[in-house]
Write an enzyme that holds these catalytic residues in place. Structure first.
Site, PDB file in Angstrom:
ATOM      1  N   ASN A   9       0.800  -1.543   0.167  1.00 22.75           N
ATOM      2  CA  ASN A   9      -0.291   0.106  -0.111  1.00 22.75           C
ATOM      3  C   ASN A   9       0.704   1.378  -0.185  1.00 22.75           C
ATOM      4  O   ASN A   9       1.224   1.722   0.915  1.00 22.75           O
ATOM      5  CB  ASN A   9      -0.868  -0.189   1.007  1.00 22.75           C
ATOM      6  CG  ASN A   9      -1.508   1.020   1.811  1.00 22.75           C
ATOM      7  OD1 ASN A   9      -1.656   2.561   0.644  1.00 22.75           O
ATOM      8  ND2 ASN A   9      -2.529   0.859   2.758  1.00 22.75           N
ATOM      9  N   TRP A  10       0.910   1.948  -0.795  1.00 24.69           N
ATOM     10  CA  TRP A  10       2.141   3.235  -1.171  1.00 24.69           C
ATOM     11  C   TRP A  10       1.374   4.296  -1.069  1.00 24.69           C
ATOM     12  O   TRP A  10       1.777   5.486  -0.720  1.00 24.69           O
ATOM     13  CB  TRP A  10       2.347   3.314  -2.154  1.00 24.69           C
ATOM     14  CG  TRP A  10       3.138   2.323  -3.420  1.00 24.69           C
ATOM     15  CD1 TRP A  10       3.794   0.879  -2.262  1.00 24.69           C
ATOM     16  CD2 TRP A  10       3.370   1.673  -4.683  1.00 24.69           C
ATOM     17  NE1 TRP A  10       4.742   0.423  -3.177  1.00 24.69           N
ATOM     18  CE2 TRP A  10       4.551   0.673  -5.033  1.00 24.69           C
ATOM     19  CE3 TRP A  10       3.558   2.828  -6.051  1.00 24.69           C
ATOM     20  CZ2 TRP A  10       5.289   0.323  -5.495  1.00 24.69           C
ATOM     21  CZ3 TRP A  10       3.439   2.011  -7.496  1.00 24.69           C
ATOM     22  CH2 TRP A  10       4.468   0.851  -7.261  1.00 24.69           C
ATOM     23  N   LYS A  11       0.010   4.759  -0.349  1.00 21.44           N
ATOM     24  CA  LYS A  11      -0.707   5.611   0.476  1.00 21.44           C
ATOM     25  C   LYS A  11      -0.436   6.492  -0.783  1.00 21.44           C
ATOM     26  O   LYS A  11      -0.270   6.272  -1.648  1.00 21.44           O
ATOM     27  CB  LYS A  11       0.134   5.239   1.568  1.00 21.44           C
ATOM     28  CG  LYS A  11      -0.225   4.933   2.207  1.00 21.44           C
ATOM     29  CD  LYS A  11      -0.283   4.355   3.944  1.00 21.44           C
ATOM     30  CE  LYS A  11      -0.253   3.057   4.299  1.00 21.44           C
ATOM     31  NZ  LYS A  11      -0.406   3.461   6.142  1.00 21.44           N
ATOM     32  N   HIS A  96      -9.699   0.905   4.546  1.00 20.15           N
ATOM     33  CA  HIS A  96      -8.348   1.024   5.333  1.00 20.15           C
ATOM     34  C   HIS A  96      -8.685   2.138   5.915  1.00 20.15           C
ATOM     35  O   HIS A  96      -9.810   3.224   6.190  1.00 20.15           O
ATOM     36  CB  HIS A  96      -7.312   1.880   4.483  1.00 20.15           C
ATOM     37  CG  HIS A  96      -5.882   1.863   4.753  1.00 20.15           C
ATOM     38  ND1 HIS A  96      -5.621   2.686   5.912  1.00 20.15           N
ATOM     39  CD2 HIS A  96      -5.365   1.292   4.353  1.00 20.15           C
ATOM     40  CE1 HIS A  96      -4.452   2.700   6.670  1.00 20.15           C
ATOM     41  NE2 HIS A  96      -4.219   1.808   5.764  1.00 20.15           N
ATOM     42  N   GLU A  98      -7.723   4.462   7.361  1.00 21.34           N
ATOM     43  CA  GLU A  98      -6.551   6.296   7.278  1.00 21.34           C
ATOM     44  C   GLU A  98      -8.030   6.547   6.288  1.00 21.34           C
ATOM     45  O   GLU A  98      -8.402   7.732   6.642  1.00 21.34           O
ATOM     46  CB  GLU A  98      -5.903   6.439   6.761  1.00 21.34           C
ATOM     47  CG  GLU A  98      -4.404   5.687   7.095  1.00 21.34           C
ATOM     48  CD  GLU A  98      -3.322   5.817   6.885  1.00 21.34           C
ATOM     49  OE1 GLU A  98      -2.802   5.807   5.110  1.00 21.34           O
ATOM     50  OE2 GLU A  98      -2.178   5.210   7.747  1.00 21.34           O
ATOM     51  N   GLU A 168      -5.742  -4.759  10.574  1.00 21.71           N
ATOM     52  CA  GLU A 168      -5.357  -4.118  10.327  1.00 21.71           C
ATOM     53  C   GLU A 168      -5.031  -3.216  11.638  1.00 21.71           C
ATOM     54  O   GLU A 168      -6.000  -2.765  11.536  1.00 21.71           O
ATOM     55  CB  GLU A 168      -4.982  -3.062   9.612  1.00 21.71           C
ATOM     56  CG  GLU A 168      -4.658  -3.766   8.480  1.00 21.71           C
ATOM     57  CD  GLU A 168      -3.352  -2.618   6.862  1.00 21.71           C
ATOM     58  OE1 GLU A 168      -2.540  -2.943   6.903  1.00 21.71           O
ATOM     59  OE2 GLU A 168      -4.124  -1.705   7.287  1.00 21.71           O
ATOM     60  N   GLY A 174       1.501   1.690  10.722  1.00 26.90           N
ATOM     61  CA  GLY A 174       2.712   3.764  10.369  1.00 26.90           C
ATOM     62  C   GLY A 174       3.936   3.806  12.410  1.00 26.90           C
ATOM     63  O   GLY A 174       3.992   4.937  12.387  1.00 26.90           O
ATOM     64  N   SER A 210       2.805  -1.920  10.436  1.00 28.16           N
ATOM     65  CA  SER A 210       4.287  -1.414  10.844  1.00 28.16           C
ATOM     66  C   SER A 210       5.303  -2.871  10.807  1.00 28.16           C
ATOM     67  O   SER A 210       5.369  -3.836  11.736  1.00 28.16           O
ATOM     68  CB  SER A 210       4.363  -1.763  12.735  1.00 28.16           C
ATOM     69  OG  SER A 210       3.790   0.470  12.198  1.00 28.16           O
TER      70      SER A 210
HETATM   71  P1  PGA Z   1       2.221   0.258   7.601  1.00 26.17           P
HETATM   72  O1  PGA Z   1       1.022   0.409   6.795  1.00 26.17           O
HETATM   73  O2  PGA Z   1       3.222  -0.801   7.082  1.00 26.17           O
HETATM   74  O3  PGA Z   1       3.283   1.392   7.585  1.00 26.17           O
HETATM   75  O4  PGA Z   1       1.898   0.484   9.127  1.00 26.17           O
HETATM   76  C1  PGA Z   1      -0.009  -0.520   7.155  1.00 26.17           C
HETATM   77  C2  PGA Z   1      -1.214  -0.004   5.730  1.00 26.17           C
HETATM   78  O5  PGA Z   1      -1.928   1.305   6.377  1.00 26.17           O
HETATM   79  O6  PGA Z   1      -1.750  -0.742   5.364  1.00 26.17           O
END
Ligand code: PGA
Length: 249
Positions: A9-11, A96, A98, A168, A174, A210
């Site tokens: 997931n490159w966001k 997700h 976020e 998650e 993150g 993470s």
């Molecule tokens: P992260 O993000 O690996 O940077 O914790 C995971 C995600 O949001 O899918």
């Protein structure tokens, strides 16, 4: 046998030209493995570049990070499932954390998006997970199963087999603080039981939050995990190629 799935997931990182360069490097460092697949979730603007770069690989897929539930219309700034599909997407993240917590997506939005994805033949990767205060209050399983029920209500076992679930925990994304493999496996067992009760043994359940080169081996040692969804540690092509080959024969 479910194939392992490594999802990047490159966001809000990696523009089209960077994506082309990334995939050249990735291809140099990653050998196709029969037991696993690698999926990329770039920002929408880079979907086509990624789709083009992986078009000859049978083990790779590109997907959107988010879609709207309507196929078209006056929704400024949004991307529809059919449009993502036209750009080469074969999957999409749905719900997700976020999106849920920074952009106010509700369970109702998540459910509508999931249906839109299925309708457009995009494999939904449904993200679920509890917040820290929910975990501390012992509500993890209740929160996660409620999110599953809200998004997947009414789908039969065959359709559920075409969905991927990503567990998650919000407090692990993150933050550098990941769930212990045992903690993750415990929640995965609950998700698996929920799926089994609906005849969906084929559904893959990933862990995310993470995940990195240091903890990937012990996470994959848990047979409950069918793969991982990775943000920060997927941004370096060589590191991601190494991570995605962990434990391969
Ligand atoms: P992260 O993000 O690996 O940077 O914790 C995971 C995600 O949001 O899918």
């Amino acid at each position: 046998m479910r194939r392992l799935l490594f999802a990047a997931n490159w966001k809000m990182h990696v523009a089209p030209q960077q994506a082309r360069e990334y995939l050249k490097l990735f291809a140099m460092h990653y050998r196709t493995r029969p037991d696993r697949e690698v999926w990329f979730f770039p920002p929408a603007v880079s979907l086509e570049a990624v789709a083009h770069a992986i078009k000859d690989r049978t083990d790779a897929r590109v997907g959107a990070q988010n879609i709207h539930w309507e196929p078209k219309g006056a929704f400024t700034g949004e991307l529809s499932a059919p449009m993502a599909s036209h750009a080469g997407a074969r999957a999409t993240l749905i719900g997700h954390s976020e999106r849920r917590h920074l952009f106010g997506e509700t369970d109702e939005h998540v459910g509508r998006k999931l249906m839109a994805a299925l309708k457009a033949d995009l494999t939904p990767v449904l993200c679920v997970g509890e917040k820290l205060e929910e975990r501390d209050a012992g509500q993890t399983v209740a929160v996660v199963t409620q999110q599953l029920a809200a998004a997947l209500a009414g789908l039969d076992g065959g359709t559920l087999g075409n969905v991927v679930i990503a567990y998650e925990p919000v407090w692990a994304i993150g933050t550098g603080r990941n769930a212990s493999p045992q903690d993750a496996a415990q929640v995965h067992r609950e998700i698996r039981a929920w799926l089994k009760a609906r005849n969906a043994a084929r559904t893959r359940v990933l862990y995310g939050g993470s995940v990195n080169l240091t903890n990937i081996a012990e996470l994959l040692a848990e047979p409950e995990l069918d793969g991982v969804l990775v943000g920060a540690a997927s941004l370096d092509p060589e590191g991601w190629a190494t991570l995605a080959q962990t434990g391969a024969a």
